[in-house]
Design a protein around this motif. Structure first.
Motif, PDB file in Angstrom:
ATOM      1  N   GLU A   1       1.005  -1.106  -0.155  1.00 44.88           N
ATOM      2  CA  GLU A   1       0.096   0.200   0.063  1.00 44.88           C
ATOM      3  C   GLU A   1       0.906   1.488  -0.121  1.00 44.88           C
ATOM      4  O   GLU A   1       1.571   1.279   0.924  1.00 44.88           O
ATOM      5  N   LEU A   2       0.646   2.057  -1.156  1.00 48.67           N
ATOM      6  CA  LEU A   2       1.599   3.379  -1.152  1.00 48.67           C
ATOM      7  C   LEU A   2       0.588   4.476  -0.822  1.00 48.67           C
ATOM      8  O   LEU A   2      -0.258   4.977  -1.482  1.00 48.67           O
ATOM      9  N   TYR A   3       0.940   5.126   0.248  1.00 45.63           N
ATOM     10  CA  TYR A   3       0.108   6.491   0.567  1.00 45.63           C
ATOM     11  C   TYR A   3       0.802   7.948  -0.130  1.00 45.63           C
ATOM     12  O   TYR A   3       2.182   7.775   0.059  1.00 45.63           O
ATOM     13  N   TYR A   4       0.138   8.315  -1.265  1.00 49.57           N
ATOM     14  CA  TYR A   4       1.153   9.124  -2.273  1.00 49.57           C
ATOM     15  C   TYR A   4       0.358  10.230  -2.653  1.00 49.57           C
ATOM     16  O   TYR A   4      -0.972  10.238  -2.711  1.00 49.57           O
ATOM     17  N   TRP A   5       1.040  11.250  -2.903  1.00 46.79           N
ATOM     18  CA  TRP A   5       0.681  12.175  -3.770  1.00 46.79           C
ATOM     19  C   TRP A   5       1.479  12.668  -5.043  1.00 46.79           C
ATOM     20  O   TRP A   5       2.778  12.283  -4.438  1.00 46.79           O
ATOM     21  N   PRO A   6       1.355  12.952  -6.222  1.00 43.81           N
ATOM     22  CA  PRO A   6       2.390  13.111  -7.236  1.00 43.81           C
ATOM     23  C   PRO A   6       3.190  14.181  -6.894  1.00 43.81           C
ATOM     24  O   PRO A   6       2.894  15.334  -7.518  1.00 43.81           O
ATOM     25  N   THR A   7       4.287  14.166  -5.891  1.00 40.05           N
ATOM     26  CA  THR A   7       5.229  15.372  -5.693  1.00 40.05           C
ATOM     27  C   THR A   7       6.667  14.782  -5.907  1.00 40.05           C
ATOM     28  O   THR A   7       6.785  13.343  -6.011  1.00 40.05           O
ATOM     29  N   PRO A   8       7.726  15.385  -5.841  1.00 38.63           N
ATOM     30  CA  PRO A   8       9.087  14.852  -5.987  1.00 38.63           C
ATOM     31  C   PRO A   8       9.410  13.877  -4.932  1.00 38.63           C
ATOM     32  O   PRO A   8       9.936  12.937  -5.192  1.00 38.63           O
ATOM     33  N   ASN A   9       8.723  14.016  -3.725  1.00 41.71           N
ATOM     34  CA  ASN A   9       8.969  12.764  -2.719  1.00 41.71           C
ATOM     35  C   ASN A   9       8.251  11.951  -2.999  1.00 41.71           C
ATOM     36  O   ASN A   9       8.668  10.432  -2.755  1.00 41.71           O
ATOM     37  N   GLY A  10       6.792  12.057  -3.419  1.00 43.41           N
ATOM     38  CA  GLY A  10       5.933  10.747  -3.836  1.00 43.41           C
ATOM     39  C   GLY A  10       6.758   9.953  -4.868  1.00 43.41           C
ATOM     40  O   GLY A  10       6.612   8.812  -4.894  1.00 43.41           O
ATOM     41  N   TRP A  11       7.224  10.756  -5.847  1.00 38.72           N
ATOM     42  CA  TRP A  11       7.637   9.996  -7.042  1.00 38.72           C
ATOM     43  C   TRP A  11       8.718   9.136  -6.830  1.00 38.72           C
ATOM     44  O   TRP A  11       8.923   8.074  -7.573  1.00 38.72           O
ATOM     45  N   LYS A  12       9.546   9.452  -5.807  1.00 41.75           N
ATOM     46  CA  LYS A  12      10.675   8.542  -5.288  1.00 41.75           C
ATOM     47  C   LYS A  12      10.250   7.252  -5.176  1.00 41.75           C
ATOM     48  O   LYS A  12      10.863   6.233  -5.621  1.00 41.75           O
ATOM     49  N   ILE A  13       9.012   7.013  -4.543  1.00 36.00           N
ATOM     50  CA  ILE A  13       8.429   5.681  -4.112  1.00 36.00           C
ATOM     51  C   ILE A  13       7.886   4.969  -5.587  1.00 36.00           C
ATOM     52  O   ILE A  13       8.152   3.716  -5.723  1.00 36.00           O
ATOM     53  N   THR A  14       7.094   5.711  -6.148  1.00 34.02           N
ATOM     54  CA  THR A  14       6.552   4.858  -7.401  1.00 34.02           C
ATOM     55  C   THR A  14       7.780   4.809  -8.289  1.00 34.02           C
ATOM     56  O   THR A  14       7.509   3.393  -9.096  1.00 34.02           O
ATOM     57  N   VAL A  15       8.824   5.305  -8.498  1.00 28.44           N
ATOM     58  CA  VAL A  15       9.966   5.112  -9.326  1.00 28.44           C
ATOM     59  C   VAL A  15      10.665   3.646  -8.904  1.00 28.44           C
ATOM     60  O   VAL A  15      10.684   2.635  -9.648  1.00 28.44           O
ATOM     61  N   MET A  16      10.684   3.756  -7.591  1.00 32.85           N
ATOM     62  CA  MET A  16      11.266   2.449  -6.876  1.00 32.85           C
ATOM     63  C   MET A  16      10.368   1.225  -7.144  1.00 32.85           C
ATOM     64  O   MET A  16      10.940   0.127  -7.466  1.00 32.85           O
ATOM     65  N   LEU A  17       9.001   1.370  -6.779  1.00 39.24           N
ATOM     66  CA  LEU A  17       8.251   0.157  -6.912  1.00 39.24           C
ATOM     67  C   LEU A  17       8.101  -0.023  -8.392  1.00 39.24           C
ATOM     68  O   LEU A  17       7.907  -1.491  -8.880  1.00 39.24           O
ATOM     69  N   GLU A  18       7.974   0.758  -9.393  1.00 37.81           N
ATOM     70  CA  GLU A  18       8.107   0.391 -10.845  1.00 37.81           C
ATOM     71  C   GLU A  18       9.409  -0.155 -11.355  1.00 37.81           C
ATOM     72  O   GLU A  18       9.463  -1.269 -11.985  1.00 37.81           O
ATOM     73  N   GLU A  19      10.523   0.213 -10.832  1.00 36.87           N
ATOM     74  CA  GLU A  19      11.617  -0.279 -11.267  1.00 36.87           C
ATOM     75  C   GLU A  19      11.855  -1.971 -10.568  1.00 36.87           C
ATOM     76  O   GLU A  19      12.115  -2.888 -11.289  1.00 36.87           O
ATOM     77  N   LEU A  20      11.164  -1.973  -9.428  1.00 34.37           N
ATOM     78  CA  LEU A  20      10.981  -3.368  -8.850  1.00 34.37           C
ATOM     79  C   LEU A  20      10.253  -4.129  -9.672  1.00 34.37           C
ATOM     80  O   LEU A  20      10.385  -5.569  -9.378  1.00 34.37           O
ATOM     81  N   GLY A  21       9.136  -3.822 -10.156  1.00 36.38           N
ATOM     82  CA  GLY A  21       8.110  -4.698 -10.785  1.00 36.38           C
ATOM     83  C   GLY A  21       7.106  -5.438  -9.767  1.00 36.38           C
ATOM     84  O   GLY A  21       6.656  -6.256 -10.298  1.00 36.38           O
ATOM     85  N   VAL A  22       7.225  -4.947  -8.630  1.00 35.10           N
ATOM     86  CA  VAL A  22       6.064  -5.483  -7.763  1.00 35.10           C
ATOM     87  C   VAL A  22       4.744  -4.844  -7.376  1.00 35.10           C
ATOM     88  O   VAL A  22       4.727  -3.749  -7.726  1.00 35.10           O
TER      89      VAL A  22
END
Length: 232
Positions: free
Chosen positions: A6-27
């Motif tokens: 579960e990712l608690y998120y808003w599209p900001t530079p700090n939020g993008w850090k985690i979507t990038v990591m999760l997308e790179e991991l493919g999980v």
């Protein structure tokens, strides 16, 4: 099948850090939007997992020992995910130290200084020249640090890592920070390389429609929610 993170998120530079990591991991992950312009970061349920009332945060239902774990602070989330999945965060101590140096450089320097540049250049109700110059110049200095670092290596810590994921989102709005990437050729090369990665392209697009619907630059009520908060 493993339950999604579960990712608690808003599209900001700090939020993008985690979507990038999760997308790179493919999980698998499930986005739970925290609309910072509406004050959703102050809701009691969110504060249970993010006591600093800031997103991003995650809940991993398959945490250590098979029990759920919540993690707040973007740098801590990146480290947790890197350890869990064994990618983008090296186990060799000498290399790991380099990644951590540049991760904390971003968390303690690039992000806060760029954020202040955004504030004084765009959001401050009165234009304070000293504040604008102070933070615009500091971001320029930090860009120079990155540019020098990237003169002899492709990425901040050698191989592509969580240090690059942490920094890229804060370079995306470089124009809003009063910066020209043509002044930093090595940084520009890195920026274009990272931004061309398919996972980064997909990650930055997460929540774009939500962001477009809430224009913080002109929404005075949202700015009241975001700025000038005191202890509750």
């Amino acid at each position: 099948m493993t339950a999604p993170i579960e990712l608690y998120y808003w599209p900001t530079p700090n939020g993008w850090k985690i979507t990038v990591m999760l997308e790179e991991l493919g999980v698998p992950y499930e986005v739970k939007y925290i609309n910072i312009g509406k004050g959703e970061q102050f809701e009691p349920d969110f504060l249970k997992i993010a006591p600093n009332n800031r997103m991003p945060a995650i809940v991993d239902p398959d945490g250590p020992g098979g029990e759920p774990i919540s993690v707040f602070e973007s740098g801590a989330i990146l480290q947790y995910l890197g350890r869990k999945f064994g990618r983008f965060y090296p186990t060799d101590e000498r290399t790991r130290v380099q990644v951590e140096e540049w991760l904390f450089w971003q968390v303690g320097g690039l992000g806060p200084m760029a954020g202040q540049a955004h504030h004084f250049r765009q959001y401050a109700p009165e234009k304070i020249e000293y504040g604008i110059n102070r933070y615009t110049n500091e971001v320029n200095r930090l860009y120079g640090v990155m540019n020098k670092r990237l003169a002899e290596r492709d990425f901040l810590a050698g191989d592509y890592s969580i240090a690059d994921m942490a920094s890229i989102g804060w370079v995306i709005p470089h124009e809003r920070q009063g910066q020209d990437l043509d002044d930093f050729p090595n940084l520009k090369r890195w920026y274009e390389t990272v931004m061309a990665r398919p996972a980064v392209i997909k990650a930055i697009a997460v929540g774009k429609e939500e962001r477009d619907r809430s224009n913080l630059a002109t929404d005075k009520e949202a700015q009241k929610v975001l700025f000038g908060q005191r202890a509750r």
